[in-house]
Design a protein around this motif. Structure first.
Motif, PDB file in Angstrom:
ATOM      1  N   SER A  65       2.193  -8.647   1.985  1.00 23.73           N
ATOM      2  CA  SER A  65       1.920  -8.406   3.398  1.00 23.73           C
ATOM      3  C   SER A  65       2.189  -6.946   3.756  1.00 23.73           C
ATOM      4  O   SER A  65       1.428  -6.326   4.507  1.00 23.73           O
ATOM      5  N   TYR A  66       3.262  -6.392   3.203  1.00 19.12           N
ATOM      6  CA  TYR A  66       3.570  -4.963   3.411  1.00 19.12           C
ATOM      7  C   TYR A  66       2.471  -4.085   2.822  1.00 19.12           C
ATOM      8  O   TYR A  66       2.004  -3.136   3.448  1.00 19.12           O
ATOM      9  N   PHE A  67       2.039  -4.449   1.609  1.00 19.33           N
ATOM     10  CA  PHE A  67       0.978  -3.704   0.920  1.00 19.33           C
ATOM     11  C   PHE A  67      -0.328  -3.752   1.713  1.00 19.33           C
ATOM     12  O   PHE A  67      -0.979  -2.729   1.935  1.00 19.33           O
ATOM     13  N   ALA A  68      -0.702  -4.960   2.161  1.00 19.31           N
ATOM     14  CA  ALA A  68      -1.953  -5.125   2.905  1.00 19.31           C
ATOM     15  C   ALA A  68      -1.902  -4.419   4.257  1.00 19.31           C
ATOM     16  O   ALA A  68      -2.889  -3.816   4.697  1.00 19.31           O
ATOM     17  N   LYS A  69      -0.753  -4.475   4.923  1.00 17.78           N
ATOM     18  CA  LYS A  69      -0.634  -3.852   6.238  1.00 17.78           C
ATOM     19  C   LYS A  69      -0.793  -2.339   6.146  1.00 17.78           C
ATOM     20  O   LYS A  69      -1.432  -1.725   7.000  1.00 17.78           O
ATOM     21  N   ARG A  70      -0.222  -1.738   5.100  1.00 15.22           N
ATOM     22  CA  ARG A  70      -0.365  -0.287   4.935  1.00 15.22           C
ATOM     23  C   ARG A  70      -1.816   0.104   4.696  1.00 15.22           C
ATOM     24  O   ARG A  70      -2.288   1.121   5.199  1.00 15.22           O
ATOM     25  N   ILE A  71      -2.535  -0.716   3.936  1.00 13.77           N
ATOM     26  CA  ILE A  71      -3.959  -0.430   3.692  1.00 13.77           C
ATOM     27  C   ILE A  71      -4.753  -0.570   4.981  1.00 13.77           C
ATOM     28  O   ILE A  71      -5.600   0.281   5.304  1.00 13.77           O
ATOM     29  N   LEU A  72      -4.482  -1.623   5.751  1.00  8.41           N
ATOM     30  CA  LEU A  72      -5.210  -1.850   6.996  1.00  8.41           C
ATOM     31  C   LEU A  72      -4.942  -0.763   8.030  1.00  8.41           C
ATOM     32  O   LEU A  72      -5.793  -0.486   8.875  1.00  8.41           O
ATOM     33  N   MET A  73      -3.761  -0.142   7.966  1.00 12.21           N
ATOM     34  CA  MET A  73      -3.442   0.938   8.897  1.00 12.21           C
ATOM     35  C   MET A  73      -4.303   2.173   8.643  1.00 12.21           C
ATOM     36  O   MET A  73      -4.640   2.914   9.565  1.00 12.21           O
ATOM     37  N   ILE A  74      -4.681   2.395   7.368  1.00 11.55           N
ATOM     38  CA  ILE A  74      -5.448   3.592   7.006  1.00 11.55           C
ATOM     39  C   ILE A  74      -6.942   3.312   6.939  1.00 11.55           C
ATOM     40  O   ILE A  74      -7.764   4.209   7.144  1.00 11.55           O
ATOM     41  N   LEU A  75      -7.304   2.065   6.670  1.00 13.47           N
ATOM     42  CA  LEU A  75      -8.703   1.700   6.427  1.00 13.47           C
ATOM     43  C   LEU A  75      -9.670   2.122   7.535  1.00 13.47           C
ATOM     44  O   LEU A  75     -10.775   2.584   7.242  1.00 13.47           O
ATOM     45  N   ILE A 120     -10.173   0.300  -2.994  1.00  8.16           N
ATOM     46  CA  ILE A 120      -9.564   0.571  -4.293  1.00  8.16           C
ATOM     47  C   ILE A 120      -8.734   1.858  -4.237  1.00  8.16           C
ATOM     48  O   ILE A 120      -7.585   1.903  -4.696  1.00  8.16           O
ATOM     49  N   CYS A 121      -9.315   2.911  -3.683  1.00  3.85           N
ATOM     50  CA  CYS A 121      -8.618   4.196  -3.607  1.00  3.85           C
ATOM     51  C   CYS A 121      -7.368   4.090  -2.740  1.00  3.85           C
ATOM     52  O   CYS A 121      -6.303   4.608  -3.117  1.00  3.85           O
ATOM     53  N   LEU A 122      -7.484   3.417  -1.599  1.00  4.28           N
ATOM     54  CA  LEU A 122      -6.318   3.247  -0.727  1.00  4.28           C
ATOM     55  C   LEU A 122      -5.247   2.395  -1.401  1.00  4.28           C
ATOM     56  O   LEU A 122      -4.051   2.684  -1.292  1.00  4.28           O
ATOM     57  N   SER A 123      -5.668   1.343  -2.103  1.00  2.00           N
ATOM     58  CA  SER A 123      -4.711   0.484  -2.799  1.00  2.00           C
ATOM     59  C   SER A 123      -3.939   1.286  -3.845  1.00  2.00           C
ATOM     60  O   SER A 123      -2.719   1.122  -3.995  1.00  2.00           O
ATOM     61  N   THR A 124      -4.651   2.169  -4.547  1.00  2.00           N
ATOM     62  CA  THR A 124      -4.004   2.970  -5.587  1.00  2.00           C
ATOM     63  C   THR A 124      -3.001   3.941  -4.986  1.00  2.00           C
ATOM     64  O   THR A 124      -1.876   4.080  -5.479  1.00  2.00           O
ATOM     65  N   VAL A 125      -3.400   4.612  -3.904  1.00  2.00           N
ATOM     66  CA  VAL A 125      -2.508   5.585  -3.264  1.00  2.00           C
ATOM     67  C   VAL A 125      -1.309   4.886  -2.622  1.00  2.00           C
ATOM     68  O   VAL A 125      -0.173   5.367  -2.724  1.00  2.00           O
ATOM     69  N   VAL A 126      -1.545   3.746  -1.975  1.00  2.00           N
ATOM     70  CA  VAL A 126      -0.444   2.995  -1.356  1.00  2.00           C
ATOM     71  C   VAL A 126       0.526   2.503  -2.419  1.00  2.00           C
ATOM     72  O   VAL A 126       1.754   2.554  -2.245  1.00  2.00           O
ATOM     73  N   LEU A 127      -0.005   2.034  -3.553  1.00  2.00           N
ATOM     74  CA  LEU A 127       0.857   1.591  -4.650  1.00  2.00           C
ATOM     75  C   LEU A 127       1.695   2.750  -5.175  1.00  2.00           C
ATOM     76  O   LEU A 127       2.904   2.604  -5.407  1.00  2.00           O
ATOM     77  N   LEU A 128       1.062   3.909  -5.353  1.00  2.00           N
ATOM     78  CA  LEU A 128       1.797   5.088  -5.838  1.00  2.00           C
ATOM     79  C   LEU A 128       2.934   5.459  -4.891  1.00  2.00           C
ATOM     80  O   LEU A 128       4.072   5.685  -5.320  1.00  2.00           O
ATOM     81  N   SER A 129       2.635   5.524  -3.595  1.00  2.00           N
ATOM     82  CA  SER A 129       3.659   5.919  -2.625  1.00  2.00           C
ATOM     83  C   SER A 129       4.715   4.845  -2.425  1.00  2.00           C
ATOM     84  O   SER A 129       5.817   5.138  -1.974  1.00  2.00           O
TER      85      SER A 129
END
Length: 263
Positions: A65-75, A120-129
């Motif tokens: 949920s934390y991972f998805a929320k961060r992606i949705l904030m930038i998407l 995909i790109c956002l997921s990768t960057v969010v995972l890295l950070s």
């Protein structure tokens, strides 16, 4: 869940298999996945890559949920480009809407491709950070031979992000103590908008003053543009090699299956 810079930094300092990887390996993996996502044109391939990233998220013990929320904030910042593609790209018309608008098949496919690549790109960057402290990312860039000017700018940016966040929190607390609520519909919309403008202006002024003060303090302590930052030495272990080889192998297998028509 309230996501802030402090929350992200705390999340990146947890312990897991992915957290313990060397920062250089995580940066290289990020570039490999993003480059492949931009290269491929198959939606199923992108779906498989997203599934692999989700598997890494589960290994890193990060809340989905934390991972998805961060992606949705930038998407939304890039998602609007993909959303408008069905109306802009020429091709076979699927639907005709009022005011002369048409939705084309080619536009829908291209929009879905852009959106998938973006995710995909956002997921990768969010995972890295989420698994790497910000300072560790900068140090890893230095070790990989990135220009020292870029590393220095990013290092200063990281420090100012926390300063900026603290100043914003102080202003928000001062507003709350005066019963200001931006979502209060009982007050005039224009008045609320004006207060937000005042807040942005105050943050800018405070950030400028703090930045100038810190810069002169650095000069007083002998800072020059040629200053060399300390890098903590770390070794790349077997686990680091295994993860990067596994990622490259998965990408090669997916591409081979795609070329042979299996997927």
């Amino acid at each position: 869940m309230n996501i802030s810079i402090n929350t992200i930094e705390q999340e990146s300092c947890k312990n897991s298999i992915i957290h313990d990887l060397d920062g250089r390996i995580k940066l290289i993996l990020t570039f490999i996945v993003i480059i492949y996502a931009v290269y491929t044109t198959d939606l199923l391939v992108l779906l498989l890559m997203e599934m692999y990233l989700i598997a890494l998220v589960l290994l890193s013990k990060i809340s989905l949920s934390y991972f998805a929320k961060r992606i949705l904030m930038i998407l939304p910042f890039g998602g609007f480009i993909a959303i408008f593609q069905p109306f802009l790209k020429a091709g076979a018309v699927l639907y005709t809407l009022p005011f002369g608008l048409t939705i084309t098949y080619e536009g829908v496919v291209f929009g879905a491709l852009l959106l998938s690549r973006l995710i995909i790109c956002l997921s990768t960057v969010v995972l890295l950070s989420s698994v790497t402290p910000l300072e560790s990312i900068v140090n890893s860039m230095r070790k990989l031979g990135f220009p020292k000017e870029i590393a220095m700018i990013l290092s200063m940016t990281i420090r100012y992000l926390f300063l900026f966040f603290d100043e914003l929190e102080n202003i928000r607390n001062a507003q709350k103590s005066r019963c200001f609520n931006i979502w209060n519909k009982k007050t005039s919309y224009l008045w609320r908008l004006k207060q937000v403008g005042y807040t942005i202006m105050m943050i800018f002024l405070k950030s400028f003053e703090k930045g100038e003060f810190v810069y002169f303090s650095m000069l007083g302590r002998g800072y020059t543009g040629e200053a060399v930052a300390y890098n903590k030495q770390s070794k790349i272990v077997k686990l680091d090699y295994f993860i990067i080889i596994l990622t490259v192998a998965i990408i090669i297998l997916i591409e081979l299956f795609h070329l042979n028509g299996i997927i």
